[in-house]
Design a protein around this motif. Structure first.
Motif, PDB file in Angstrom:
ATOM      1  N   GLU A  62       1.159  -1.282  -0.178  1.00  0.00           N
ATOM      2  CA  GLU A  62       0.120  -0.175  -0.019  1.00  0.00           C
ATOM      3  C   GLU A  62       0.730   1.592   0.067  1.00  0.00           C
ATOM      4  O   GLU A  62       1.914   1.694   0.805  1.00  0.00           O
ATOM      5  CB  GLU A  62      -1.255   0.010   0.875  1.00  0.00           C
ATOM      6  N   GLU A  69      -6.254   2.212  -0.708  1.00  0.00           N
ATOM      7  CA  GLU A  69      -6.416   1.857   0.748  1.00  0.00           C
ATOM      8  C   GLU A  69      -6.478   0.543   0.726  1.00  0.00           C
ATOM      9  O   GLU A  69      -7.813  -0.098   0.405  1.00  0.00           O
ATOM     10  CB  GLU A  69      -7.827   2.594   2.309  1.00  0.00           C
ATOM     11  N   TYR A  70      -5.760   0.077   1.718  1.00  0.00           N
ATOM     12  CA  TYR A  70      -6.153  -1.474   1.994  1.00  0.00           C
ATOM     13  C   TYR A  70      -6.588  -1.411   3.110  1.00  0.00           C
ATOM     14  O   TYR A  70      -6.046  -1.147   4.515  1.00  0.00           O
ATOM     15  CB  TYR A  70      -4.847  -2.469   2.128  1.00  0.00           C
ATOM     16  N   LYS A  71      -7.572  -2.995   3.149  1.00  0.00           N
ATOM     17  CA  LYS A  71      -8.126  -2.657   4.690  1.00  0.00           C
ATOM     18  C   LYS A  71      -7.794  -4.652   5.197  1.00  0.00           C
ATOM     19  O   LYS A  71      -8.766  -5.114   3.803  1.00  0.00           O
ATOM     20  CB  LYS A  71     -10.008  -2.159   5.582  1.00  0.00           C
ATOM     21  N   MET A  89     -10.786   7.713   4.919  1.00  0.00           N
ATOM     22  CA  MET A  89     -11.223   7.783   3.557  1.00  0.00           C
ATOM     23  C   MET A  89     -11.645   9.780   3.142  1.00  0.00           C
ATOM     24  O   MET A  89     -11.703   9.443   1.747  1.00  0.00           O
ATOM     25  CB  MET A  89     -12.812   7.448   4.069  1.00  0.00           C
ATOM     26  N   ARG A  92      -8.709   9.500   1.346  1.00  0.00           N
ATOM     27  CA  ARG A  92      -7.421   8.884   0.409  1.00  0.00           C
ATOM     28  C   ARG A  92      -9.086   9.754  -0.831  1.00  0.00           C
ATOM     29  O   ARG A  92      -8.272   9.622  -2.117  1.00  0.00           O
ATOM     30  CB  ARG A  92      -8.488   7.655   0.562  1.00  0.00           C
ATOM     31  N   TYR A 102     -11.245   1.080  -2.290  1.00  0.00           N
ATOM     32  CA  TYR A 102     -10.990  -0.195  -0.998  1.00  0.00           C
ATOM     33  C   TYR A 102     -10.574  -1.208  -0.640  1.00  0.00           C
ATOM     34  O   TYR A 102     -11.824  -2.536  -1.419  1.00  0.00           O
ATOM     35  CB  TYR A 102     -12.110   0.254   0.171  1.00  0.00           C
ATOM     36  N   ILE A 104     -10.570  -5.136   0.483  1.00  0.00           N
ATOM     37  CA  ILE A 104     -10.885  -5.542   1.504  1.00  0.00           C
ATOM     38  C   ILE A 104     -10.170  -6.677   1.850  1.00  0.00           C
ATOM     39  O   ILE A 104     -11.073  -7.589   0.643  1.00  0.00           O
ATOM     40  CB  ILE A 104     -12.470  -5.069   2.202  1.00  0.00           C
ATOM     41  N   LEU A 127     -17.804  -0.143   6.532  1.00  0.00           N
ATOM     42  CA  LEU A 127     -17.903   1.293   5.029  1.00  0.00           C
ATOM     43  C   LEU A 127     -18.364   1.500   4.358  1.00  0.00           C
ATOM     44  O   LEU A 127     -18.452   3.112   4.304  1.00  0.00           O
ATOM     45  CB  LEU A 127     -17.182   0.143   4.279  1.00  0.00           C
ATOM     46  N   GLU A 158     -12.983  -5.626  -3.761  1.00  0.00           N
ATOM     47  CA  GLU A 158     -12.774  -4.885  -4.371  1.00  0.00           C
ATOM     48  C   GLU A 158     -13.809  -2.920  -4.144  1.00  0.00           C
ATOM     49  O   GLU A 158     -15.195  -3.580  -4.753  1.00  0.00           O
ATOM     50  CB  GLU A 158     -12.242  -4.511  -5.495  1.00  0.00           C
TER      51      GLU A 158
END
Length: 586
Positions: A62, A69-71, A89, A92, A102, A104, A127, A158
């Motif tokens: 990332e 964004e990686y979660k 957020m 971003r 994002y 996830i 989210l 995604e």
């Protein structure tokens, strides 16, 4: 898809590993090491299938900047954690100018872990709450399975996060449309913007033509603009529901402005003006499937490469050809793109998953060139192009945009109109700064090199009223009773604080790509600099020490060429001498 694309973006490149992006992720390997981009020697405690350890697939790590964004998961966060996530957020979205993606189920280092069904559902719910907090909507782009060291199915989702339109602050991308004459450029734009397929005889393009001779000949000779919108949920917003341009702007979170350029060779100067003046974010090169690379296609491709405009390719009229003909045209394009002058990585888009991947990689690397094959009559694969345009992120980051906005105001005048009850109106692009209603600017240079004062009465962007214009945006400005005779295309409207000056002599470093005659002193040329299109005379040429590159390879190749020519001449002379002796003996 080309395997080099996965290698280019640091995917799971080991033999037996699945692709890092696009498609179902099922990475299997024979070693105990991690996949590309991850820490070595990391082991999982899950079960090994078939007695072998699996290689976990990775995405690139990332980045702190950008809109991705990686979660790993977003399950029941505390209030403090939730506020922190909302702030993240906002950052971003700001980086993506209203859009964010994002991933996830992905760790920060890019490891694709995946989540179970319950955890993924809870994460998407969180989210959605975050998006509501910042005034945005979410759209699930795709779900991908991860299958390594686990007996339970795990997925990665995604998600596209997009701001709801607010006071015309939508994301605007300009796409220049290039291609040979009769390749279907105006027809494709008519189908996209009107929402109706063509009848095979050019009905869809009639609304795009500006002049009578264009309707009669079916060929574009001027520059026209068409808009295609996407709302916060990713749905298409166009003229299909009898909307006006103002309603499209109000309903859209993202706007694609197509710049329809001429394809005929005699209008090439108009095409060059459109590429240099309107500063497109990218270009769409249209190629007819039944003719392939013909006419001005190579010239338009060369213009895009010379001006460093990223481009993607659309192969049209596939309904008129057999499948083998379409494949032959695609192979021809791939050969041209891989040539040393291009150095592109072609990516054929055949599914919605490919379209999502192509949009993301097209923005990350200038070398990737997506190729679409579609028909404006049957509508084949037309949805794939819409998915690509919907997800395509801005190609300039927010820092560059902020730096331009902090500079003094400079507006390029490309069009001049006289509107009843409004007065003189100019159209163009704001290259730097911010322009507001009521601003006092100066316009010039005039014939005597002066700049004249004027006032901006009102602003319209995409045919609807707008109070503030920011750098990089195109609009029309009403100047009231300012004398139109004092204006011409190529002028600039700048802030008085800039103290603009003019020049009539300048030096330039040029690369002569092709010319039919000798380029010498006194030669007359047309100079295209931004929106300026001016004739000039070459006064002096400062030649370098040697016009040819004296590299070792060049010297060696020429020596070999001379030797081969010498051998050929001697061999030919020997054959002639032998024939002469034979004739004499006879």
């Amino acid at each position: 898809m080309d395997s080099r694309v996965s290698e280019l973006f640091g995917g799971c490149c080991r033999p037996g590993g699945g692709p890092a992006v696009g498609g179902t992720l099922k990475a299997r390997g024979a070693g105990g090491s991690s996949g590309c981009g991850g820490p070595k020697g990391k082991k999982k405690n899950g079960r090994n299938r078939g007695g072998k350890a699996n290689n976990p697939p990775y995405l690139p790590p990332e980045a702190e900047d950008g809109n991705i964004e990686y979660k790993l998961k977003l399950v029941n966060p505390s209030q403090y954690r939730f506020e922190h996530l909302v702030t993240q957020m906002k950052w971003r979205l700001q980086e993506g100018r209203g859009e964010a993606v994002y991933q996830i189920g992905v760790e920060d280092n890019g490891l694709l872990v995946g989540l179970a069904e319950e955890e993924m559902r809870a994460s998407l719910k969180t989210l959605h709450r975050m998006a509501e907090k910042v005034g945005a909507d979410i759209t699930v782009l795709r779900e991908r399975e991860v299958d390594y060291d686990s007996d339970m199915p795990r997925k990665i989702t995604e998600v596209l996060v997009r701001k709801v339109p607010d006071n015309q602050q939508f994301l605007d991308l300009r796409v220049a449309v290039l291609g040979n004459v009769d390749s279907g450029k105006s027809t494709l734009l008519g189908v996209l913007t009107q929402g109706e397929l063509d009848n095979g005889r050019g009905r869809a393009r009639l609304n795009l033509f500006r002049h009578l001779h264009e309707i009669q000949s079916g060929r574009t000779s001027s520059i026209s603009f068409e808009i295609l919108g996407f709302n916060s949920k990713g749905e298409v917003v166009n003229y299909s529901d009898s909307r006006t341009a103002e309603e499209i702007c109000e309903s859209s979170s993202k706007m694609i402005t197509f710049i329809d350029l001429a394809g005929h060779h005699k209008y090439l100067h108009t095409t060059i003006f459109g590429l240099t003046s309107y500063c497109p974010d990218c270009a769409l090169l249209l190629v007819s499937a039944n003719t392939g690379i013909a006419g001005t296609t190579r010239e338009h491709l060369g213009l895009a490469l010379a001006l460093k405009v990223p481009f993607f390719i659309v192969v049209s009229k596939v309904d008129l050809c057999a499948k083998t003909t379409v494949e032959r045209t695609v192979r021809q394009l791939e050969r041209v793109l891989k040539q040393p002058g291009c150095h592109k990585v072609p990516m054929l888009v055949t599914s919605e998953d490919d379209a999502v991947t192509a949009a993301q990689q097209f923005a990350q690397s200038p070398n990737v060139t997506p190729i679409f094959t579609l028909s404006s009559v049957s509508g084949e694969s037309l949805d794939l192009l819409k998915v690509f345009l919907n997800i395509l992120p801005p190609l300039t980051n927010s820092k560059e945009q902020e730096e331009l906005m902090q500079q003094l105001t400079e507006f390029q005048v490309d069009e001049i109109y006289t509107v009843p009850e409004v007065g003189t109106v100019v159209g163009g692009t704001l290259s730097s700064g911010i322009c507001r209603e009521g601003d006092q600017l100066v316009v010039g240079p005039t014939d005597d090199g002066c700049f004249l004062e004027l006032r901006v009465c009102s602003i319209q962007r995409n045919r609807s009223a707008c109070r503030v214009l920011r750098a990089g945006q195109a609009a029309t400005l009403a100047l009231g009773d300012f004398d139109r005779a004092l204006l011409r295309k190529g002028m600039v409207m700048v802030s008085p604080e800039m103290n603009p000056t003019i020049c009539s002599v300048f030096e330039a470093e040029i690369v002569l790509l092709f010319h039919a005659t000798t380029f010498r002193r006194g030669f007359q040329v047309t100079v295209h600099v931004g929106n300026v299109r001016q004739t000039a005379v070459v006064e002096k040429i400062h030649a370098k020490a040697c016009l040819l590159p004296l590299t070792p390879w060049w010297i060696l190749s020429n020596i070999l060429l001379i030797l081969l020519l010498s051998v050929y001449i001697l061999f030919s002379f020997g054959e002639l001498l032998q024939a002469y002796v034979s004739i004499c003996l006879c």
